[in-house]
Motif scaffolding. Structure first.
Motif, PDB file in Angstrom:
ATOM      1  N   THR A 259       0.750  -1.369   0.091  1.00 34.85           N
ATOM      2  CA  THR A 259       0.100   0.059   0.030  1.00 34.85           C
ATOM      3  C   THR A 259       0.870   1.244  -0.059  1.00 34.85           C
ATOM      4  O   THR A 259       0.411   2.181  -0.373  1.00 34.85           O
ATOM      5  N   ASP A 260       1.892   1.040   0.766  1.00 34.69           N
ATOM      6  CA  ASP A 260       2.956   2.357   0.384  1.00 34.69           C
ATOM      7  C   ASP A 260       4.315   1.908   0.403  1.00 34.69           C
ATOM      8  O   ASP A 260       4.722   0.668   0.947  1.00 34.69           O
TER       9      ASP A 260
ATOM     10  N   VAL B 209       8.668   3.440   0.463  1.00 27.25           N
ATOM     11  CA  VAL B 209       9.577   4.601   0.333  1.00 27.25           C
ATOM     12  C   VAL B 209      10.861   4.010   0.458  1.00 27.25           C
ATOM     13  O   VAL B 209      11.355   3.177   1.289  1.00 27.25           O
TER      14      VAL B 209
ATOM     15  N   TYR C  48       8.539  -0.290   3.392  1.00 28.65           N
ATOM     16  CA  TYR C  48       6.881  -0.887   2.793  1.00 28.65           C
ATOM     17  C   TYR C  48       5.955  -1.149   3.750  1.00 28.65           C
ATOM     18  O   TYR C  48       6.140  -1.666   4.724  1.00 28.65           O
TER      19      TYR C  48
ATOM     20  N   LYS D  60      -1.252   3.079   7.784  1.00 32.52           N
ATOM     21  CA  LYS D  60      -1.998   3.668   6.504  1.00 32.52           C
ATOM     22  C   LYS D  60      -1.214   4.174   5.677  1.00 32.52           C
ATOM     23  O   LYS D  60      -1.315   4.271   4.480  1.00 32.52           O
ATOM     24  N   LEU D  61      -0.036   5.215   6.186  1.00 34.81           N
ATOM     25  CA  LEU D  61       0.683   6.066   5.223  1.00 34.81           C
ATOM     26  C   LEU D  61       2.163   5.926   5.976  1.00 34.81           C
ATOM     27  O   LEU D  61       2.304   6.281   7.178  1.00 34.81           O
TER      28      LEU D  61
ATOM     29  N   ARG E 119       5.856   8.122   5.183  1.00 34.65           N
ATOM     30  CA  ARG E 119       6.493   9.312   4.287  1.00 34.65           C
ATOM     31  C   ARG E 119       8.032   9.576   4.932  1.00 34.65           C
ATOM     32  O   ARG E 119       8.039   9.336   6.118  1.00 34.65           O
TER      33      ARG E 119
END
Length: 115
Positions: free
Chosen positions: A37-38, A40, A48, A79-80, A82
């Protein structure tokens, strides 16, 4: 002769079965293979999120690490994620609104006031 063979086989069985069990009170984490889902990428790691869990792959050591909400993180459903490349900080946001910062030295700072 038969008794010796029986005792030998019994002792070998005891050794094999004793090594196959996980200690009481511990967990074995199996990797989640699903939709990422994400993702970096930093200089040293690839971070991840998949299945609501956070993983990091260390490029130098060629190892994957799982981060769980029971100790390494403050939440359970990621969820996220960064990354701030200037400061080397990874921000992790959870489904419940909680947020963690993972610093470049690996330490974690929780931001409960953001929630």
């Amino acid at each position: 002769m038969t008794l010796r063979l029986f005792i030998f086989l019994l002792s070998m069985l005891a050794l094999v079965s004793g090594q196959a069990q996980i200690a009481v009170g511990t967990w074995k984490q199996y990797p989640v293979f699903g939709e990422v889902t994400d993702l970096v990428e930093t200089d040293r790691h690839v971070w991840y999120a998949t299945g609501g869990c956070l993983y990091s792959y260390d490029k130098n050591a060629d190892e994957t690490r799982f981060y769980s909400g029971s100790g390494a993180l403050s939440g359970y459903t990621v969820k996220l994620i960064r990354h701030d490349s200037d400061k080397g900080i990874l921000a992790v946001a959870y489904a419940d609104g909680n947020m963690d910062l993972i610093l470049s030295d690996g330490s974690r700072v929780n931001l409960p006031e953001i929630r």
